[in-house]
Design an enzyme around this catalytic site. Sequence first.
Site, PDB file in Angstrom:
ATOM      1  N   TRP A  17       0.821  -1.207   0.000  1.00  0.00           N
ATOM      2  CA  TRP A  17       0.000   0.000   0.000  1.00  0.00           C
ATOM      3  C   TRP A  17       0.857   1.260   0.000  1.00  0.00           C
ATOM      4  CZ3 TRP A  17      -0.734   3.375   4.442  1.00  0.00           C
ATOM      5  CH2 TRP A  17       0.024   3.011   5.562  1.00  0.00           C
ATOM      6  N   ASP A  18       2.155   1.073   0.169  1.00  0.00           N
ATOM      7  CA  ASP A  18       3.091   2.200   0.108  1.00  0.00           C
ATOM      8  C   ASP A  18       2.910   2.994  -1.186  1.00  0.00           C
ATOM      9  OD1 ASP A  18       3.906   0.281   1.953  1.00  0.00           O
ATOM     10  OD2 ASP A  18       6.039   0.659   1.650  1.00  0.00           O
ATOM     11  N   GLU A  35       2.126  -1.392  13.329  1.00  0.00           N
ATOM     12  CA  GLU A  35       2.225  -2.849  13.402  1.00  0.00           C
ATOM     13  C   GLU A  35       2.797  -3.336  14.734  1.00  0.00           C
ATOM     14  OE1 GLU A  35       2.711  -3.604   8.591  1.00  0.00           O
ATOM     15  OE2 GLU A  35       4.498  -3.448   9.856  1.00  0.00           O
ATOM     16  N   LYS A  82       4.882   2.344  15.966  1.00  0.00           N
ATOM     17  CA  LYS A  82       5.900   2.139  14.934  1.00  0.00           C
ATOM     18  C   LYS A  82       5.900   3.276  13.923  1.00  0.00           C
ATOM     19  CE  LYS A  82       7.266  -1.238  11.384  1.00  0.00           C
ATOM     20  NZ  LYS A  82       6.864  -2.472  10.673  1.00  0.00           N
ATOM     21  N   GLN A  83       4.723   3.698  13.505  1.00  0.00           N
ATOM     22  CA  GLN A  83       4.597   4.753  12.497  1.00  0.00           C
ATOM     23  C   GLN A  83       3.253   5.433  12.676  1.00  0.00           C
ATOM     24  OE1 GLN A  83       4.439   1.559   9.336  1.00  0.00           O
ATOM     25  NE2 GLN A  83       3.106   3.028   8.337  1.00  0.00           N
TER      26      GLN A  83
END
Length: 766
Positions: A355-356, A486, A597-598
């Site tokens: 999906w990046d 994640e 994580k992000q």
Amino acid sequence: MKSYIKHDPWSIIEEGFVPEYNRISESIFSIGNGMFGGRANFEEQYSGDTLQGNYVAGVYYPDKTRVGWWKNGYPEYFAKVLNAANWIGINIEFDGEALDLHTAEVSDFRRELNMKEGYLQRSFTATLPSGKSVSVITTRFNSMVRNRIGAIAYQVTPLNFSSEAKVTPYVDFDVVNADSNYDEKFWVEQSKNANPDFSYIVASTKKTDFWVATGMSFEIEGAWSSNGRSTADRDKYLEVTETGNVSEGQAFTIYKYAANISSMNFEKGMLAKECQLQVESAMSTGFDALMDEQKAAWIESWKKSDITIDGDVSSQQGIRFNIFQLNQTYTGKDERLNIGPKGFTGEKYGGSTYWDTEAYCLPFYLATSDQEVARNLVMYRYKHLGRAIENAEKLGFTNGAALYPMVTMNGEECHNEWEITFEEIHRNGAIAYAIFDYINYHGDNEYLVDYGLEVLIGISRFWAQRVQWSKAKEQYVMLGVTGPNEYENNVNNNWYTSKMALWTLNYTLEGLEQFRDNPKLATLLEKINFKGAEETEKWEHILDNMYLGYDEELGVFLQQDGFLDKELIKTDDMNPEDRPINQKWSWDRILRSCYIKQADTLQGVYLFEDEFDIETIEKNFDFYEPLTVHESSLSPCVHGILASKLGRKEKAYEMYIRTARLDLDDYNNDTEDGCHTTSMAGTWMAFAKGFAGMRVRDGELYFSPSLPDQWDGYSFKIKFRERNLKISASKTAVTIKNGSTVSLDLYVFDKKHSLAGNSEISIDMP
């Protein structure tokens, strides 16, 4: 963090050979041309630690999924980009002694990736164990003009001896993938011909039956007295050796030309012939002329996408490195191709599509390339819609519900971690949003009825089945998901996932209304057996009754149920020895921690910022960013954009530097596996959407520029609806130049300005 790369505005430079950094450099100095590429391995023999890698676009292998406990719905295979033939190799011997930088004493080592002109150059002096010393200058590029051709000029000067020499260029298909199961090899030889003038191997992949021909020719010029050529071969390998005499202080140069030809583009029976034609054409053109073509192609590329930064060479080098890698990885010329997270720089993550592409890469190509390039990226997903429906069916969904894969090569899910494969379903939202992003930027409204709505309906059908009614809440809930963070698995009511689902349902309903009288829509709805009000009323009920977590006291959206039960210790208060936690902590400890994580909740705040007032954005940023460890390469850019919007100049700059130099400085200690290619587009976003404040709202262009204190100014170029614009900012003014003949209305600091063709405006910087 490693800071051994020299700062330079147009080049990536390494001075001095440090073997323990070699794999990192092999990633950073990688080169490609959209059709094939490879790591910066040495041409000469190297018996030290190396990760040899050359890759041909679109060629993959479905390696058997390996898990300890099989679950229904698991994909049968994990697709991986294949390490293809080593075409760069040139072994050199002097009186039978090999040139090998692992066994030689190396001095004056310098490696340079010239980004302005698109070539890799290396120079060094090597003293062999016998005491013989040679000076070498080697230059290599993958042609952007002849995108099946690679060329090498390898110049050698014996410094303190004269001797017999042996030069052996080769092609080696007997290669392995670093991540293969049980060290399995994936290539099968179909044919080869070791000939003194032109040699080739045709090999095919197991299972997928891709065929690739790799061929070579070479010539030696300068102070070289040839004694003739001989050939040798074995399974999947061939070489041509030329022996000769060399003289002390006299240079000779080996020119090697190679081609990589795939059955994706040519008939299998014609591969060898096509390979020969392309190599012979390159050789007759000559290295210098090919280099001139390369330089001219990169000049044109930089005209479209360059960003200049005044007063900060580190930032300048970082952004150009990211743009360079993006432009040499994906050119948009083949709609079957997409952008792997490592590009042509390594094998990690299988080299597949994530999906990046939609969330991070598309904005770069929207603004810096012809419309067809971005259209091909969204069409890629349209052409995989059938597979997305099959993926959903495997998990029990019906009626044309579509679940796009987390990882794919051909539309089929091939990711083998359950918490990702089954639960990280927010990827569907990114693909839906990309349709909006493309149409909003280019104004291609017909795309929605021709292709986009069919995808949106499939995704909306999925969301409508994936949510469920909670009697306790008397609302719809989204259970058992993994958000972008994640470091949290199998959570309930991830805010970002639920928000994306609602946005998709609403956008789909708007599209149905927009084209309700269009005959194309009637044809589509009949094709997909759309049930009209029966489906849309369910969607509307979900929109009116969906649960989204929110904490009144903090004024923040809740990342998921129970997040506030965690011990909320900010990252600044952590023991530095615990970082990065993904390399220091057990997975159990990570899952129970508060660390992100992000961008997760903030990913939604970024996408839908116009729905929120500045106070809401600020509260969410101040709550979640201090808990974020940024251990995903995709994290800093989103935080940088939001920091810019909030006027947090230092935080915006910190996040920009982290994404711009992520690989150059090896922030996450993993660049040796390959560069983070898809996050490189996030660097462009952090600049254009962050510091330049660029937005497209209802088809109109907005800018709200800011300037980091570390910079004296900047400029960048975009293409917006056939207008070529250059935007420049200094400490005192913002200037926008329209380099096309078509006029444009745009907004700067929310004030409307009319910009005629071939004119410019200048606005005071607040």
